[in-house]
Design a protein around this motif. Structure first.
Motif, PDB file in Angstrom:
ATOM      1  N   SER A 209       0.841  -1.189   0.222  1.00  0.00           N
ATOM      2  CA  SER A 209       0.069  -0.101  -0.080  1.00  0.00           C
ATOM      3  C   SER A 209       1.013   1.264  -0.048  1.00  0.00           C
ATOM      4  N   GLN A 210       2.055   1.067   0.454  1.00  0.00           N
ATOM      5  CA  GLN A 210       2.850   2.146   0.642  1.00  0.00           C
ATOM      6  C   GLN A 210       3.952   2.294  -0.441  1.00  0.00           C
ATOM      7  N   PRO A 212       3.764   0.528  -4.152  1.00  0.00           N
ATOM      8  CA  PRO A 212       2.940  -0.410  -4.948  1.00  0.00           C
ATOM      9  C   PRO A 212       3.920  -0.946  -6.370  1.00  0.00           C
TER      10      PRO A 212
END
Length: 289
Positions: A209-210, A212
């Protein structure tokens, strides 16, 4: 190490009490095990600590197989170590079996063969998790036996009792510490040699999520320190310290199997290590299933 953990534990409690949060209150009956020394909330129990390269693994592994290869050079000499390893968890007890193949080439001779077959076990004996969960530490004990196969590179039995600490701060940072006392049994020049071994593994986990990256669940930059200090036979006080700047990539699962690929650059930290290693590379492929 125990004193340092106790001091940080007190600090963690103070920090948590400074900012009360009803949603982060410790669950009832989270303690269990002998003398209530373990904690159900500990991140260690999930088996998510990143696998080291040079330093022996200290995290919980449920079902894991791995293949490693390290190549190092020192002047006109070079060495290669390839190993296959399996680890199996029984509750919080991890059992491992490792079979290495070693090849050392120098201007004078070439030695190669299967190295000591390593059998090891490890288990935590104390865990502390702060009320907010920010500080999470696990102390444990381990034992490793290296069984010789009478090859040119495997002549002596090795026994290594160890203690370890696996620490997690927040959602990203981890530090694994390992301390062992190695004794070689048998004849030859190495028989009776005793060595203090130690290692530190620092990691910072970055989720998809941080960062990708396609096909990647986690990217983990890591840094390792591996040291050995001789205790007898003319090596007393002789300390060798090696570093490894590395990373591990946890890929998306393929069915029940999750591949974890890693690579690192090995380099000496002090002059004693420089006598054995000028530079090197290490690669690792882990399959968790």
């Amino acid at each position: 190490m125990l004193t340092a953990c106790a001091l940080v534990q007190v600090t963690a409690l103070a920090d948590d009490s400074a900012v009360p949060d009803a949603s982060s209150a410790a669950p009832i009956n989270s303690r269990y095990g002998l003398f209530n020394a373990l904690d159900h909330r500990s991140w260690y129990n999930e088996g998510n600590f990143p696998e080291p390269f040079l330093v022996d693994d200290s995290g919980l592994e449920v079902n894991e197989a791995r293949l490693d290869w390290a190549h190092t050079t020192a002047g006109d000499s070079h060495s290669d170590v390839a190993s296959a390893e399996v680890e199996k968890g029984f509750g919080l007890l991890t059992v491992e079996l490792k079979v290495p193949f070693e090849r050392s080439v120098s201007p004078d001779e070439t030695l190669q063969g299967i190295g000591n077959v390593e059998v090891g076990v490890r288990h935590p004996f104390y865990q502390f998790v702060s009320p907010s969960g920010f500080f999470d530490t696990t102390l444990g004990a381990a034992f490793e036996a290296g069984i010789p196969v009478n090859s040119p590179v495997s002549r002596n039995t090795e026994l290594v009792p160890k203690i370890f600490n696996d620490l997690r701060l927040g959602e990203h940072f981890t530090m694994q510490s390992l301390f062992g006392y190695s004794t070689l049994l048998g004849g030859g020049d190495a028989g009776g040699m005793q060595t203090f071994e130690y290692g530190f593994v620092f990691g910072y986990s970055i989720p998809h999520s941080q960062l990708p990256i396609p096909g990647v669940q986690q990217f983990i930059p890591m840094f390792e320190l591996k040291g050995e200090t001789g205790l007898n036979q003319g090596e007393s006080g002789h300390n060798s310290l090696t570093g490894n700047a590395c990373f591990r990539v946890n890929l998306r699962s393929i069915g029940r199997v999750q591949p974890r690929l890693g690579m690192g650059f090995i380099f000496p930290i002090n002059n004693n290590a420089r006598a054995d290693v000028h530079c090197g590379v290490v690669t690792s492929l882990v399959f968790e299933y």
